[in-house]
Design an enzyme around this catalytic site. Structure first.
Site, mmCIF file in Angstrom:
data_model
loop_
_atom_site.group_PDB
_atom_site.id
_atom_site.type_symbol
_atom_site.label_atom_id
_atom_site.label_comp_id
_atom_site.label_asym_id
_atom_site.label_seq_id
_atom_site.Cartn_x
_atom_site.Cartn_y
_atom_site.Cartn_z
ATOM 1 N N LYS A 204 0.890 -1.177 0.313
ATOM 2 C CA LYS A 204 -0.319 -0.158 0.239
ATOM 3 C C LYS A 204 1.478 1.290 -0.409
ATOM 4 O O LYS A 204 1.727 1.353 0.951
ATOM 5 C CB LYS A 204 -0.690 0.083 1.151
ATOM 6 N N ARG A 214 -11.244 9.543 1.405
ATOM 7 C CA ARG A 214 -10.726 10.538 3.019
ATOM 8 C C ARG A 214 -11.886 11.355 3.276
ATOM 9 O O ARG A 214 -12.042 12.104 4.934
ATOM 10 C CB ARG A 214 -9.617 11.206 3.243
ATOM 11 N N LYS A 227 1.201 10.107 5.486
ATOM 12 C CA LYS A 227 1.157 8.825 5.595
ATOM 13 C C LYS A 227 2.075 7.940 5.287
ATOM 14 O O LYS A 227 2.952 7.009 5.511
ATOM 15 C CB LYS A 227 -0.405 8.316 5.805
ATOM 16 N N LYS A 258 -2.269 -1.024 -3.800
ATOM 17 C CA LYS A 258 -2.660 -0.339 -3.966
ATOM 18 C C LYS A 258 -2.154 0.436 -3.898
ATOM 19 O O LYS A 258 -1.493 1.094 -2.976
ATOM 20 C CB LYS A 258 -4.040 -0.659 -2.513
HETATM 21 C C1 PBG Z 1 -7.188 3.681 5.429
HETATM 22 C C2 PBG Z 1 -7.327 3.678 3.811
HETATM 23 C C3 PBG Z 1 -7.651 4.685 3.004
HETATM 24 C C4 PBG Z 1 -7.735 3.844 1.954
HETATM 25 C C5 PBG Z 1 -8.564 2.694 2.452
HETATM 26 N N1 PBG Z 1 -8.106 2.057 3.615
HETATM 27 C C6 PBG Z 1 -6.838 5.692 2.638
HETATM 28 C C7 PBG Z 1 -5.806 5.656 3.743
HETATM 29 O O1 PBG Z 1 -5.076 4.986 3.860
HETATM 30 O O2 PBG Z 1 -5.148 7.879 3.830
HETATM 31 C C8 PBG Z 1 -8.045 4.494 0.536
HETATM 32 C C9 PBG Z 1 -9.396 4.070 -0.282
HETATM 33 C C10 PBG Z 1 -9.518 4.913 -1.836
HETATM 34 O O3 PBG Z 1 -9.163 5.435 -1.611
HETATM 35 O O4 PBG Z 1 -10.660 4.715 -2.416
HETATM 36 N N2 PBG Z 1 -6.730 2.724 6.213
#
Ligand code: PBG
Length: 334
Positions: A204, A214, A227, A258
């Site tokens: 990720k 968000r 992050k 992702k």
């Molecule tokens: C957070 C999380 C995120 C997404 C899925 N779980 C956002 C982030 O890491 O800030 C993003 C999914 C998306 O953008 O569709 N744990």
């Protein structure tokens, strides 16, 4: 060119493309509704649908609406739903303890899906603290705002057990803490939840494509900074293989990459190296890009949706999390 092939004009690659039936016969990759995981946002109340401005066409649903979407998924042949809560502001805290509440939005949504559909659809639940923290980070922070690894993992274990007890089928840690998969796996075994799967968000990235998500979970206004101390640098690919190796060694049943389309090279490397089920998340910013292009008159939605999903499968994905899931399933003639 290999010696197995004829040369032009004996070889004409356009020959097999010249009719629709022939293209269908030679197609290497098929997409079907069974390839789709449908992410859904849950909100408080009843009979509530809240459109999300940065994700046109996607809404937050109250628990009853989530149950209705689950019935829709079953009718469309979509095998699995991914749930994300928009926690009320007063239930967010520094330590994200609402994640451990057996009656939180997520747990109520899981139970409502189970009541509505039994085992006809899978429920995948996100494990990370960002929808529950007052600072929008995925874990516990110290005085400088640094996200603490081991202290966070302890809470994530509690969150996972809470979701599993409510009936979650697939625990999906998206937090990127080190070592969490192994500890969650062990805790699930000990709790008699040996059949609950873990789909690790293994690779990720700290991506600019998460903005609309968000907004959807209500953490964008809270998050200070970024992050990058836990999510991966978009420049790295060797490191993605190490992340995947680590999560598999700790007991992940499947892994996720992702975001999606900008990272298909990672999907392919992971698939070739490990030969395990790989999923990709076509994230919120990717969805928003397609919708923005459609709104600008620059693209054909249906064609783009099907082409992108085909690209994921071609790259080696077992399935794709996409906000276009229901629409795509309809296009596929479900
Ligand atoms: C957070 C999380 C995120 C997404 C899925 N779980 C956002 C982030 O890491 O800030 C993003 C999914 C998306 O953008 O569709 N744990």
């Amino acid at each position: 060119m290999s010696t197995h092939h004829a040369a032009y004009p004996a070889l004409r690659l356009r020959r097999t493309r010249s009719t629709a039936w022939s293209r269908a016969m030679h197609r290497e990759t098929q997409v079907s509704p069974a390839d789709l995981i449908w992410p859904l946002f849950v909100t408080e109340g009843s009979g509530v649908e809240e459109p999300i401005a940065s994700l046109p066409g996607v809404s937050r649903w109250s628990v009853d609406g989530i149950a209705a979407r689950a019935r829709e998924a079953v009718a469309l042949g979509i095998p699995c739903l991914a749930l994300f809560p928009n926690t009320q502001p007063e239930r967010r805290s520094e330590d994200g303890r609402e994640a451990l509440n057996p009656d939180n939005l997520m747990c109520r949504a899981i139970r409502a899906i189970r009541d509505a559909c039994g085992d006809a659809v899978g429920v995948l639940t996100d494990v990370a603290l960002d929808p529950y923290t007052s600072h929008g980070q995925d874990g516990l922070i110290d005085a400088e705002g640094y996200v603490l690894n081991d202290a966070t993992v302890e809470v994530l274990v509690g969150q996972s057990l809470n979701q599993a007890a409510a009936g979650a089928d697939v625990i999906a840690p998206s937090d990127m803490m080190d070592g969490r998969v192994g500890v969650i796996r062990a805790a699930l075994e000990e709790a008699g939840q040996g059949n609950v799967q873990i789909m690790a968000y293994a690779a990720k990235y700290a991506s600019a494509f998460y903005g609309p998500f968000r907004d959807a979970v209500g953490s964008s206004g809270l998050l200070k900074g970024d992050k990058k101390t836990y999510q991966m640098d978009p420049a790295n690919s060797e490191e993605a293989l190490r992340e995947v190796a680590m999560d598999l060694a700790e007991g992940a049943d499947s892994v996720m990459v992702k975001p999606g389309l900008p990272y298909l090279d990672i999907v392919r490397r992971v698939k070739e190296r490990f030969e395990v089920p790989v999923f990709a998340y076509q994230v919120s910013g990717e969805y928003a890009m397609i919708e923005a292009a459609v709104a600008a008159g620059a693209a054909d939605r249906d064609a783009m949706v099907l082409e992108t999903l085909t690209a994921f499968k071609r790259a080696g994905c077992s399935g794709v999390l996409t906000y276009h899931a229901a629409h795509a399933a309809r296009l596929m003639g479900a």
